[in-house]
Design an enzyme around this catalytic site. Structure first.
Site, short mmCIF file in Angstrom:
data_model
loop_
_atom_site.label_atom_id
_atom_site.label_comp_id
_atom_site.label_asym_id
_atom_site.label_seq_id
_atom_site.Cartn_x
_atom_site.Cartn_y
_atom_site.Cartn_z
N TYR A 206 4.20 35.79 20.98
CA TYR A 206 3.23 35.79 19.89
C TYR A 206 3.56 34.79 18.80
CZ TYR A 206 1.81 40.22 22.01
OH TYR A 206 1.39 41.19 22.89
N HIS B 282 -2.33 35.46 14.51
CA HIS B 282 -1.97 36.72 13.87
C HIS B 282 -0.60 36.65 13.20
CE1 HIS B 282 -4.25 40.24 13.41
NE2 HIS B 282 -3.76 41.02 14.35
N PHE C 19 4.20 45.93 15.76
CA PHE C 19 3.00 45.13 15.89
C PHE C 19 2.16 45.25 14.61
CE2 PHE C 19 4.19 45.58 20.35
CZ PHE C 19 4.03 44.26 20.79
N ASN D 144 -0.76 46.19 13.73
CA ASN D 144 -1.51 47.40 13.38
C ASN D 144 -0.62 48.59 13.03
OD1 ASN D 144 -0.59 47.99 15.93
ND2 ASN D 144 -2.59 48.46 16.81
N ASN E 31 -6.48 45.28 10.62
CA ASN E 31 -5.76 46.51 10.95
C ASN E 31 -4.37 46.56 10.33
OD1 ASN E 31 -7.83 47.71 12.44
ND2 ASN E 31 -7.22 46.68 14.33
#
Length: 205
Positions: free
Chosen positions: A34, A39, A84, A86, A132
């Site tokens: 990631y 994000h 993560f 969220n 989120n």
């Protein structure tokens, strides 16, 4: 000698006991897969701040990686949650307990698909706005009364889902624009500490 050691230890404990002026939490997903995704713009801002102000992120808790230092003569804590996006609130719960700070002393830095790539938006409070990570922070803090700095990454193109967009690879031209915005976001944090939020919003929004 014993009294001197006690004095030194007491001074160190006193310094640690002082709450930081600001805890800066950059949102992102952990793991190399990631690292280059939209994000993780919040993580990139934390990295930029650490580099600019010579702060090492070395303390590891199960919910976050943390570095303490000074920006514009103010004590700050830089944070990358280890959950993560969220579930970012888990780090917030730990940080508020550890440092005994009100929600107003948190600054959350995150990506925003509703802003064009490279745009910044600083606000002193507000709703999650569909993010989120911010939603998780609000739930953990029990309040919307904390500043947040959003870094624009642009909306997904037609036929691409939102999740696929924010955790997918970026085109080089988009990454260049967002990287430049991340550097400005780091400058905005320094301005916030030295000039206050109204002046910072005027300069960087």
């Amino acid at each position: 000698m014993r009294n001197l050691l006690q004095f030194i230890r007491g001074s160190r404990d006193s310094h640690r006991a002082e709450p930081p002026s600001l805890i800066i939490i950059g949102l992102g997903n952990p793991g190399p897969e990631y690292a280059g995704t939209r994000h993780n713009a919040g993580f990139w801002c934390i990295d930029a701040l650490a580099k600019k102000h010579d702060i090492t992120l070395e303390r590891r808790h199960r919910s976050a990686v943390i570095g303490e230092g000074d920006i514009e003569s103010s004590r700050v804590v830089l944070v990358k949650p280890r959950t993560f996006v969220n579930r970012s609130g888990a780090a917030v719960s730990y940080l508020r307990a550890r440092y005994a700070v009100p929600s107003e002393s948190l600054l959350v830095v995150c990506d925003d698909i509703n802003l064009q790539p490279g745009k910044l938006r600083l606000r002193s409070r507000g709703s999650a706005g569909g993010h989120n990570g911010i939603k998780s922070v609000i739930e953990a803090a029990g309040s919307q009364e904390f500043p947040r700095l959003r870094i624009g990454v642009g909306r997904p193109p037609e036929g691409t889902g939102q999740i696929e967009h924010v955790i997918g690879p970026m085109e080089p031209e988009d990454r260049k624009v967002v990287d430049e915005a991340v550097e400005r976001a780091a400058d905005a944090v320094a301005c916030l500490l030295s000039e206050g939020i109204d002046e910072t919003m005027s300069r960087f929004n």
